[in-house]
Design a protein around this motif. Structure first.
Motif, PDB file in Angstrom:
ATOM      1  N   THR A   1      -2.622  -2.318   5.301  1.00 19.73           N
ATOM      2  CA  THR A   1      -2.786  -1.365   4.230  1.00 19.73           C
ATOM      3  C   THR A   1      -2.850   0.234   5.067  1.00 19.73           C
ATOM      4  OG1 THR A   1      -5.098  -1.367   4.652  1.00 19.73           O
ATOM      5  CG2 THR A   1      -4.165  -2.913   3.262  1.00 19.73           C
ATOM      6  N   ASN A   2      -3.328   0.072   5.994  1.00 17.33           N
ATOM      7  CA  ASN A   2      -3.629   1.563   6.606  1.00 17.33           C
ATOM      8  C   ASN A   2      -2.205   2.145   7.105  1.00 17.33           C
ATOM      9  OD1 ASN A   2      -6.494   1.102   6.393  1.00 17.33           O
ATOM     10  ND2 ASN A   2      -6.296  -0.294   8.300  1.00 17.33           N
TER      11      ASN A   2
ATOM     12  N   TYR B   1       0.945  -1.131   0.106  1.00 15.24           N
ATOM     13  CA  TYR B   1      -0.028   0.129   0.093  1.00 15.24           C
ATOM     14  C   TYR B   1       0.891   1.203  -0.098  1.00 15.24           C
ATOM     15  CZ  TYR B   1      -4.719  -1.540  -0.617  1.00 15.24           C
ATOM     16  OH  TYR B   1      -5.959  -1.891  -1.152  1.00 15.24           O
TER      17      TYR B   1
ATOM     18  N   SER C   1      -9.792  -2.110  11.547  1.00 13.74           N
ATOM     19  CA  SER C   1      -9.547  -3.186  10.927  1.00 13.74           C
ATOM     20  C   SER C   1      -9.352  -4.446  11.976  1.00 13.74           C
ATOM     21  CB  SER C   1      -7.935  -3.193  10.170  1.00 13.74           C
ATOM     22  OG  SER C   1      -7.478  -4.393   9.238  1.00 13.74           O
TER      23      SER C   1
ATOM     24  N   VAL D   1     -14.117   4.752   6.915  1.00 15.34           N
ATOM     25  CA  VAL D   1     -12.955   4.015   6.310  1.00 15.34           C
ATOM     26  C   VAL D   1     -12.598   2.772   7.200  1.00 15.34           C
ATOM     27  CG1 VAL D   1     -10.600   3.906   5.721  1.00 15.34           C
ATOM     28  CG2 VAL D   1     -11.759   5.848   4.922  1.00 15.34           C
TER      29      VAL D   1
ATOM     30  N   ALA E   1      -8.619   3.687  10.510  1.00 16.20           N
ATOM     31  CA  ALA E   1      -9.020   2.505   9.482  1.00 16.20           C
ATOM     32  C   ALA E   1      -8.286   1.238  10.542  1.00 16.20           C
ATOM     33  CB  ALA E   1      -8.527   2.543   8.153  1.00 16.20           C
ATOM     34  N   ASP E   2      -7.156   1.719  10.914  1.00 13.94           N
ATOM     35  CA  ASP E   2      -6.264   0.588  11.605  1.00 13.94           C
ATOM     36  C   ASP E   2      -7.003   0.035  12.994  1.00 13.94           C
ATOM     37  OD1 ASP E   2      -3.660  -0.358  10.451  1.00 13.94           O
ATOM     38  OD2 ASP E   2      -2.703   1.612  11.221  1.00 13.94           O
TER      39      ASP E   2
ATOM     40  N   TRP F   1      -6.387   7.106   8.196  1.00 17.89           N
ATOM     41  CA  TRP F   1      -5.719   5.792   8.107  1.00 17.89           C
ATOM     42  C   TRP F   1      -5.517   5.020   9.353  1.00 17.89           C
ATOM     43  CZ3 TRP F   1      -7.693   4.227   3.899  1.00 17.89           C
ATOM     44  CH2 TRP F   1      -7.624   5.107   2.576  1.00 17.89           C
TER      45      TRP F   1
ATOM     46  N   GLN G   1     -12.929  -1.223   6.856  1.00 18.31           N
ATOM     47  CA  GLN G   1     -11.852  -2.261   7.163  1.00 18.31           C
ATOM     48  C   GLN G   1     -12.170  -3.457   8.019  1.00 18.31           C
ATOM     49  OE1 GLN G   1      -9.997  -2.008   4.674  1.00 18.31           O
ATOM     50  NE2 GLN G   1      -7.810  -1.732   5.532  1.00 18.31           N
TER      51      GLN G   1
END
Length: 426
Positions: free
Chosen positions: A150-151, A30, A284, A339, A280-281, A277, A343
């Protein structure tokens, strides 16, 4: 949950080392992808790109990604995850470095096509690794952890890239990213093994990993895999929802720059993207924890995944408020929630397909679904480019449509997803 995790760790920790390897591979994957979105203002100015040029560059990445998903997924099942993934990362690292030699939109289209063809191996390889190294109760957590890469990649890129650009320029940035992939290859070659082949895995951990009864591995033709109900349950649901993440990755930097005139500095563009992001972590990993917690309390895996996905689909509705937000941080909050929920959704849909797919078919089934999703992504980039061109860069329609995709996919999965692992190879 804490007692359960401590008990699981007591039987061995080797599987978490294998997970770390695919986490870092996903991070690099990513970084390579997110860099283009962050550098888009600079590259568009230097090479006179239009919005449609940028859409076409991303379109050709998706073409390669779609082709690569099916090829790479089948190859991983046939020759093994270690060898197939090694050569894929080698080739995508070289393709990333080659971006530094491109001088036009057409050159970037060629580089992105090759990058997509080879980067498509990442998720079939990561899902295969998770499937063979983790039992059902840990899969969503493990999936959430490796997908958090990804994040991390998307956070690291806007944090470090402006500094690299100011000192060495965009060409050196691409070459440096390619070099990082070559470094990762050394660790993968030396450290990765399948569970039954690992020289340091304890028998107690191996028994824990392989506690679920598996069908005998048999040769199954691709045509037979394509007739499996579970293949299409995953493929269509993933096709509907996966392109949304690519929309965030490719179009969030241009959106924030256009709406709030942020520029490309770390403080202006970097901090909003890092916060998105980072959320997003948490999504996830938290998404995986929720369904694993439900499974630990006796809920069947499929029901636990679907219930969790309903919660996350409802959270994604927040993104509707981003397009016309009254200020930057309201928009960032709305996008970050969506986001993060995406995730969390992804951790569960990937775990769901692992729950009902035999491990010797895992990469092929996932690769086919990934190919379908990449084809959806190809058309998504064209639709986004067309909408923004005809509406003079109005994002409201795009943000409004996003939540509906998740509820549609969830309804499909509810009726189509198998409820258990088959005990035959077909």
């Amino acid at each position: 949950m804490g007692d359960k995790i401590r008990g699981a760790m007591a039987v061995g920790k080797t599987r978490w080392g294998m997970l770390a390897l695919v986490f870092f591979a996903t991070t690099l994957n990513y970084i390579d992808r997110a860099a283009l979105g962050v550098m888009q203002p600079i590259l568009a100015e230097k090479m006179s790109w239009t919005a449609m040029d940028y859409a076409n560059i991303n379109f050709w990445f998706q073409v390669g990604y779609a082709i690569g998903f099916l090829i790479q997924g089948r190859l991983i099942d046939k020759v093994g995850v270690k060898r197939a993934f090694f050569f894929a990362v080698l080739l995508w690292s070289l393709a990333t470095g080659a971006h530094g030699l491109a001088t036009s939109a057409a050159g970037f289209m060629v580089c992105r096509f090759i990058l997509g063809l080879t980067e498509a191996a990442n998720y079939p390889a990561c899902v295969k690794t998770t499937r063979i190294w983790f039992p059902a109760g840990e899969r969503a957590i493990a999936t959430g952890i490796f997908n958090a890469g990804t994040n991390v990649g998307a956070m690291v890129t806007p944090a470090l890239l402006p500094l690299i650009l100011s000192i060495w320029g965009w060409e050196a940035a691409f070459i440096g990213m390619g070099f990082l992939g070559l470094v990762w290859l050394v660790f993968w070659a030396l450290k990765y093994y399948n569970p039954e082949d690992h020289p340091r895995v304890k028998q107690s951990e191996l028994d824990y990993i392989q506690q679920e009864a598996e069908p005998e591995p048999t040769k199954v033709a691709l045509s037979q895999i394509l007739r499996m109900r579970g293949t299409w349950a995953f493929a269509l649901a993933y096709t509907i929802t996966a392109p949304v993440f690519w929309f965030y990755l490719y179009w969030l930097p241009p959106f924030l720059n256009q709406q709030y005139n942020l520029g490309i500095s770390v403080t202006q563009m970097g901090i909003p993207l890092i916060l998105i992001w980072l959320t997003a972590d948490f999504g996830s990993i938290g998404g995986g924890v929720l369904s694993s917690w439900l499974i630990g309390r006796g809920v069947r895996p499929t029901s636990a995944r679907l219930a969790s996905m309903l919660i996350f689909a409802s959270t994604i509705v927040s993104v509707v408020f981003a397009a016309n937000a009254s200020g930057l941080w309201i928009a960032v909050l709305a996008i970050a929630l969506a986001v993060g929920a995406h995730q969390a959704w992804t951790a569960n849909i990937w775990s769901l397909v692992m729950d009902y797919t035999p491990k010797h078919l895992m990469s092929t089934v996932f690769g086919f679904g990934g190919m379908c999703a990449a084809i959806g992504g190809m058309f998504m980039t064209q639709i986004v480019g067309y909408v923004l061109t005809t509406t003079q860069n109005n994002y409201a329609v795009l943000f409004t449509l996003i939540p509906a995709t998740y509820f549609t996919a969830l309804l499909w999965l509810f009726f189509m997803a198998p409820r258990e692992l088959p005990q035959t190879g077909d």
